[in-house]
Structure formats: structure tokens, C-alpha cells
Design a protein around this motif. Structure first.
Motif, PDB file in Angstrom:
ATOM      1  N   ALA A 105      84.992  74.364  56.291  1.00 39.58           N
ATOM      2  CA  ALA A 105      85.278  74.904  54.954  1.00 39.58           C
ATOM      3  C   ALA A 105      86.168  76.140  55.044  1.00 39.58           C
ATOM      4  CB  ALA A 105      83.986  75.229  54.221  1.00 39.58           C
ATOM      5  N   ARG A 106      86.454  76.570  56.272  1.00 40.47           N
ATOM      6  CA  ARG A 106      87.326  77.723  56.529  1.00 40.47           C
ATOM      7  C   ARG A 106      86.804  79.016  55.904  1.00 40.47           C
ATOM      8  NH1 ARG A 106      92.190  76.368  58.676  1.00 40.47           N
ATOM      9  NH2 ARG A 106      93.441  77.905  57.591  1.00 40.47           N
TER      10      ARG A 106
ATOM     11  N   MET B 121      96.984  77.006  55.244  1.00 40.98           N
ATOM     12  CA  MET B 121      96.470  76.612  53.929  1.00 40.98           C
ATOM     13  C   MET B 121      95.642  75.335  54.046  1.00 40.98           C
ATOM     14  SD  MET B 121      97.671  78.899  51.729  1.00 40.98           S
ATOM     15  CE  MET B 121      97.912  78.298  50.055  1.00 40.98           C
ATOM     16  N   SER B 122      94.597  75.245  53.255  1.00 37.68           N
ATOM     17  CA  SER B 122      93.729  74.059  53.256  1.00 37.68           C
ATOM     18  C   SER B 122      93.524  73.573  51.836  1.00 37.68           C
ATOM     19  CB  SER B 122      92.351  74.404  53.817  1.00 37.68           C
ATOM     20  OG  SER B 122      92.470  74.781  55.158  1.00 37.68           O
TER      21      SER B 122
ATOM     22  N   TYR C 239      91.266  72.083  48.882  1.00 35.44           N
ATOM     23  CA  TYR C 239      89.883  72.045  48.391  1.00 35.44           C
ATOM     24  C   TYR C 239      89.884  71.328  47.058  1.00 35.44           C
ATOM     25  CZ  TYR C 239      89.005  75.899  51.676  1.00 35.44           C
ATOM     26  OH  TYR C 239      88.893  76.684  52.795  1.00 35.44           O
TER      27      TYR C 239
ATOM     28  N   PRO D  58      94.292  79.563  51.093  1.00 34.80           N
ATOM     29  CA  PRO D  58      94.325  80.031  52.494  1.00 34.80           C
ATOM     30  C   PRO D  58      92.968  79.944  53.189  1.00 34.80           C
ATOM     31  CG  PRO D  58      94.651  81.870  50.967  1.00 34.80           C
ATOM     32  CD  PRO D  58      94.718  80.615  50.161  1.00 34.80           C
ATOM     33  N   ASP D  59      91.866  80.143  52.452  1.00 38.62           N
ATOM     34  CA  ASP D  59      90.545  80.061  53.073  1.00 38.62           C
ATOM     35  C   ASP D  59      89.487  79.877  51.987  1.00 38.62           C
ATOM     36  OD1 ASP D  59      89.785  82.654  52.051  1.00 38.62           O
ATOM     37  OD2 ASP D  59      91.028  83.530  53.624  1.00 38.62           O
ATOM     38  N   LEU D  60      88.228  79.754  52.418  1.00 43.14           N
ATOM     39  CA  LEU D  60      87.159  79.490  51.454  1.00 43.14           C
ATOM     40  C   LEU D  60      86.992  80.631  50.445  1.00 43.14           C
ATOM     41  CD1 LEU D  60      84.910  77.501  50.586  1.00 43.14           C
ATOM     42  CD2 LEU D  60      83.343  78.815  51.996  1.00 43.14           C
ATOM     43  N   ASP D  61      87.183  81.872  50.898  1.00 37.30           N
ATOM     44  CA  ASP D  61      87.015  82.990  49.966  1.00 37.30           C
ATOM     45  C   ASP D  61      87.996  82.877  48.791  1.00 37.30           C
ATOM     46  OD1 ASP D  61      84.957  83.999  51.402  1.00 37.30           O
ATOM     47  OD2 ASP D  61      86.060  85.676  52.284  1.00 37.30           O
TER      48      ASP D  61
ATOM     49  N   LEU E  63      86.892  79.997  46.589  1.00 33.58           N
ATOM     50  CA  LEU E  63      85.722  80.350  45.776  1.00 33.58           C
ATOM     51  C   LEU E  63      86.109  81.295  44.640  1.00 33.58           C
ATOM     52  CD1 LEU E  63      82.944  80.887  48.473  1.00 33.58           C
ATOM     53  CD2 LEU E  63      83.246  78.924  46.960  1.00 33.58           C
TER      54      LEU E  63
ATOM     55  N   PRO F  76      85.888  71.285  50.806  1.00 29.55           N
ATOM     56  CA  PRO F  76      87.123  71.126  51.567  1.00 29.55           C
ATOM     57  C   PRO F  76      87.521  69.650  51.624  1.00 29.55           C
ATOM     58  CG  PRO F  76      85.297  71.789  53.005  1.00 29.55           C
ATOM     59  CD  PRO F  76      84.756  71.725  51.616  1.00 29.55           C
TER      60      PRO F  76
END
Lengths: 421, 114
Positions: A172-173, B1-2, B4, B86-89, B92, B109
Motif C-alpha cells: 500500500a506504500r 507514483m502508485s 489507488y 506518490p504514497d498511501l498518505d 488517504l 492499492p
């Protein structure tokens, strides 16, 4: 530098493991960007120390030696990563250019890798049990078996829990970085909750035969001291450290030599840890000066009133009721209300306390909470309402698994001529 | 980058009885949301609202066709946004902005196959 003997080296390595594990691991994660690989490299470094320090002596700064060794191994691991690692989800690297919300270097600890590691372990996207397990495993370097033992679950269950949590961090990074100034208070709060939970689990284990699991208590205090060094101006950290120190100062008097529970009222105050109390009280004063006062600081202030009172009869119950009043206003909770009711019972008499307790009877959150019937039982006993007190003790007994607490309740019940069912 | 997926789970009943004014208000909220996403370093790749579960048909084992969704729950998948973060933070932060007044959102993700 003199070359020490085997047992001295082993002791030095064990000591370094306790003090420096988090530092070594947190720095190594920056290189591997993979928790498992970093753990292996850090473990290798400690194993290497056992041999190297035997030959060359214990270095002046063991933490620095271990970190350098672990990072060197990590660089090797990264260099030799094969194709199978190419698709491994790695931890998100830290942004190199600080954004507008990022923290500038006004607090030295914010650049510390250990802070990065602990906020990652306690990320809100992980469930609480995973946060606790990861903190013990990654910050304290406990083996999975030890973590499992601390929480009374099987080793396989704990291993699965830790693996799942690590996988979520990678897939989930969840970023490996110190949160922005805007997010920091909330994230520190999550870390403090985990440390507090570790402490309370150690202080009174929910089940089992020992009242205190000393190892968990010590780990929690050490973690909190580390946070205090990293965030010296954070009043919530100061408040929690004060609470832990003031509560733990009574450790030697909470059980009798035969293991029986000794209530605050009957504890030998001359055996309380005065040094811990002095340190805790100073921290309370510092933490309470921030507005609004942090929750742990208020709880610590209550503990300080007890700790600084020369005898049970000198306890300033009106001050305690007032502090619980502030606590319920800022963070309403049935458990705090229960404690406030008990304090009222001592400030204004058992009948007043009982009335406050009975007002809480409908609270759903307290339905399975053994301390409510136990507190009722005590006030009923003081009021001479024997039959009702017996019923309340019996109910309290049905709600605790802790052997020491059970023995205490059974004893009280026996004094009232009852027997547990 | 991912990538979600933000899955919006909400109770369906309030939408069945919603006035045109309420619909307008919620549409406005989604427009505001879409405009704010980029401030978080996140790109909106796509998103759709779904018709209610009463219109769903399930297919199991490739042949068995049944009426309704797989699971009847109080809150149902009502729509989604696909984002690149860029990330989960960051994901969210955007998830917290996402309108879902009759329920909440789940941030998942997206699996990548290289």
C-alpha cells in the motif's frame, strides 16, 4: 583498549541490542528500503559484533559500529539484488525537497531515522494489534516468539500478523518518512497510544498469573524516553513519560511477597521510587503548561497527586475529582467517568460515589468492564450493604481473568461471608 | 507514483429519496473534490458513479446468473475514483476529501503487473 573475555563481550552486545537496535535498524532501512532485508542486515551486524569485539575490543560507540556494519551489509545486499527482487515493492523514499508543510530542522530529533521507523510502525492504516507487534519487533528488536508471548498468542499467529503488516506497508506504500508538521501531532498521538498500551499490558496483564510483566513495562518506558529525546518540546510526550514514571514508581508495592494484590490504600509509600516520582512530577508541570493540556498529562497529574501524598488519608481527593472533571470535559469516556465516580466516593463519601457509579450503569462500553462492579462492591461494603456488595463482587469476579485480581476479589467476598460461584 | 482505487461505500436509501436540491449539492461536492485533488500531488485518472445494487446481476462460475449483487449489505459500492498518488498518505488525504456523506470510502492499492 583491552580485549574483554567472552562473557563481557556477550554482555556488551546484549546491552547494545537493547539500547541501539532501533537506531541500527532504522538507519539500515534507509539503504534497503525493505524491512525484512534491513532486519537481516541488522541481525548480522550484532552477530558480527560478538566475534569482532572479542578480537578488537568493544568500540567506544557500539551503536555507530553496529550501524556502519549493518549499512555496509545492506549496500552489498542491494548491489546483489537479483531479478526476483526487481518487482519487490519497496518502501517509499523520502522526498528530497521539503514542501511547504514540511518540518524545518528546528527540532533535532525530527531528522532521526528512529522517528521515521516508529511512525511507520504505528501508521493509522495498520490495525492496533499490528502496530503494537511491529513496534516491539522493529523498535525493540524482540523476537516474534517474545512478541507472541507478551500478548499471549501463538507464535504462528504473531508471525502471520507481522508478515501481513509488513506486506501492507510495502504494497500500500506506507511512506518511510517523518510526517509533515500538520500531520505530526496526530501521528505522534498514535505512537503514544501504542506505547501506553504496551505499558498498561505490562502493568496489569489481562490474563495470566503475574500482575506485572516487567519486560513490557521497561520497553514502554525506554520507548517513551527515546521519544522524549527526539521530540523534547512535545507536551504529549512529556505527559505520557510522566504518567509511566509516576505509575511505575509504585511497582514494588503493588503486590505482596506472596503475589497478593495490594491496593493503593494499603501500599507502603516509603518503598515508592522517589527518583521516578520527582522526575515524573517535573514532567507533569511542564506538560500541563500547554493549552489545552494533553490527556496523558492530566492522567499523570492525577498520578502525581497520589505519588506526592505522604499517606492515603492525606490524599487530596477534591483535587483529583477536579482533574477528572477536566479530563471528562476534554475527552469524555465512560472509563474516565468511572474513575471520577470513585474519586467522588472518597472526596464526599461512599454514598455519593455509589450514586455516581449507578448513573453509569447503562453505559454500553462498561457492560463487560470488571472495574465497575468491583468499585460498586467496595462502596456497598463501606456502606454496610453486605448482600448487595457480595452480588457485586461475584459479578466483578465473572469479568476478570487475571489470577491476582481474582484472588483479591475472592478474598473480599470471603470477608463478607460469600463464596465465589 | 502508485495507483489507488477509492471505493465509495454508502447507504443507498438516502439517494432513493433525495430531492433534486440534495443531488445538486452532492454533485457540487464531487466537483469541488475533483478540483482539490491535485493540491495533494495526486492525479485523478478516472471515476464513475454506479447505478444502485437493485440493477446489479451476478454471474457465478461463468454460467449461473442471479439477480442482485454478491452480498447484500447496508452500504453498497456506489462509485469509485481511480487516482495516481506518490504514497498511501497522499492517497488517504484525498480519500478523506472524497464526498461520502451516507457511508465512507475504502482506499485500495491497485495491483501492478510489470
Amino acid at each position: 583498549m583491552t580485549v574483554p573475555d567472552t562473557s563481557a563481550v556477550a554482555a556488551a552486545v546484549a546491552d547494545a541490542h537493547r539500547r541501539e537496535w532501533a537506531l541500527v535498524l532504522a538507519a539500515t532501512v534507509r539503504v534497503t528500503r525493505d524491512l525484512d532485508a534491513a532486519e537481516e542486515c541488522a541481525q548480522d551486524a550484532f552477530a558480527a559484533a560478538l566475534i569482532d569485539w572479542q578480537v578488537h575490543g568493544v568500540p567506544a560507540r557500539p551503536g555507530a559500529w553496529l550501524t556502519t556494519t549493518a549499512k555496509r551489509r545492506a549496500l552489498n545486499v542491494v548491489r546483489h539484488r537479483g531479478v526476483e527482487h526487481r518487482y519487490l515493492p519497496l518502501l517509499v523514499e523520502e522526498e528530497t525537497t521539503p514542501g511547504p508543510g514540511d518540518l524545518v530542522d528546528d527540532e533535532p530529533g525530527l531528522s532521526d531515522d528512529r522517528l521515521r521507523l516508529i511512525v511507520t510502525c504505528c501508521h493509522p492504516a495498520l490495525d492496533r494489534s499490528a502496530q503494537v507487534a511491529l513496534t516491539l519487533r522493529l523498535m525493540c528488536g524482540l523476537s516474534t516468539a517474545d512478541v507472541a508471548r507478551a500478548f499471549l498468542v501463538g507464535e504462528a499467529t504473531m508471525a502471520a500478523r507481522i508478515t501481513r503488516a509488513k506486506k501492507k506497508i510495502a504494497v500500500a506504500r506506507i511512506p518511510y518518512r517523518v510526517p509533515s508538521a500538520a500531520e505530526l501531532p496526530e501521528r505522534v498521538d498514535a505512537v503514544l497510544s501504542v506505547v501506553h498500551l504496551l505499558f498498561t499490558t505490562g502493568h496489569t496483564t489481562p490474563a495470566g498469573t503475574e500482575l506485572v510483566r516487567r519486560d513490557l513495562v521497561l520497553r514502554a518506558v525506554e520507548l517513551c524516553r527515546m521519544l522524549r529525546r527526539l521530540l523534547p518540546r512535545d507536551p504529549a510526550v512529556a505527559g505520557l513519560l510522566a504518567l509511566l514514571l509516576l505509575t511505575d514508581a509504585r511497582r514494588d508495592t503493588r503486590t505482596a511477597p506472596d503475589g497478593r494484590l495490594v491496593l493503593l490504600e494499603e501500599q507502603d509509600r516509603s518503598r515508592w521510587d522517589r527518583q521516578a516520582i520527582a522526575e515524573g512530577a517535573a514532567l507533569v508541570r511542564e506538560a500541563l503548561s500547554s493549552r489545552p493540556p494533553p490527556r496523558y498529562a492530566l492522567q499523570a497529574a492525577i498520578a502525581a497527586v497520589h505519588a506526592e501524598s505522604p499517606t492515603w488519608n492525606d490524599t487530596d481527593w477534591h483535587e483529583i475529582v477536579a482533574l477528572y472533571g477536566v479530563l471528562t470535559q476534554l475527552w469524555p469516556s465512560p472509563v474516565v467517568a468511572l474513575n471520577r465516580a470513585v474519586a467522588i466516593g472518597f472526596a464526599r463519601g461512599a454514598a455519593a460515589g455509589l450514586a455516581e457509579l449507578d448513573a453509569l450503569a447503562g453505559e454500553r462500553q462498561l457492560a463487560g468492564y470488571g472495574y465497575l462492579p468491583a468499585a460498586r462492591a467496595d462502596f456497598l461494603r463501606r456502606l454496610g450493604r453486605v448482600a448487595e456488595a457480595r452480588a457485586a463482587y461475584t459479578q466483578a469476579l465473572s469479568l476478570t481473568e487475571n489470577t491476582v485480581e481474582r484472588d483479591f476479589l475472592t478474598g473480599r467476598l470471603g470477608e463478607l461471608g460469600g463464596t465465589p460461584v | 507514483m502508485s495507483k489507488y482505487l477509492i471505493l465509495i461505500y454508502e447507504a443507498e436509501a438516502p439517494y432513493e429519496t433525495a430531492t433534486p436540491e440534495l443531488f445538486g449539492e452532492i454533485t457540487q461536492e464531487h466537483d469541488t473534490f475533483s478540483a482539490q485533488v491535485e493540491q495533494h500531488g495526486v492525479t485523478l485518472l478516472g471515476g464513475e458513479a454506479l447505478q444502485p445494487t437493485g440493477t446489479a446481476t451476478s454471474v457465478r462460475g461463468g454460467s449461473e446468473v442471479t439477480d442482485g449483487p454478491f452480498v447484500e449489505t447496508k452500504e453498497a459500492l456506489g462509485g469509485y475514483y481511480l487516482i495516481d498518488a506518490p504514497d498511501l498518505d497522499a492517497a488517504l488525504a484525498v480519500g478523506k476529501l472524497c464526498p461520502a456523506r451516507f457511508g465512507g470510502v475504502e482506499v485500495r492499492p491497485v495491483m501492478t503487473f510489470d
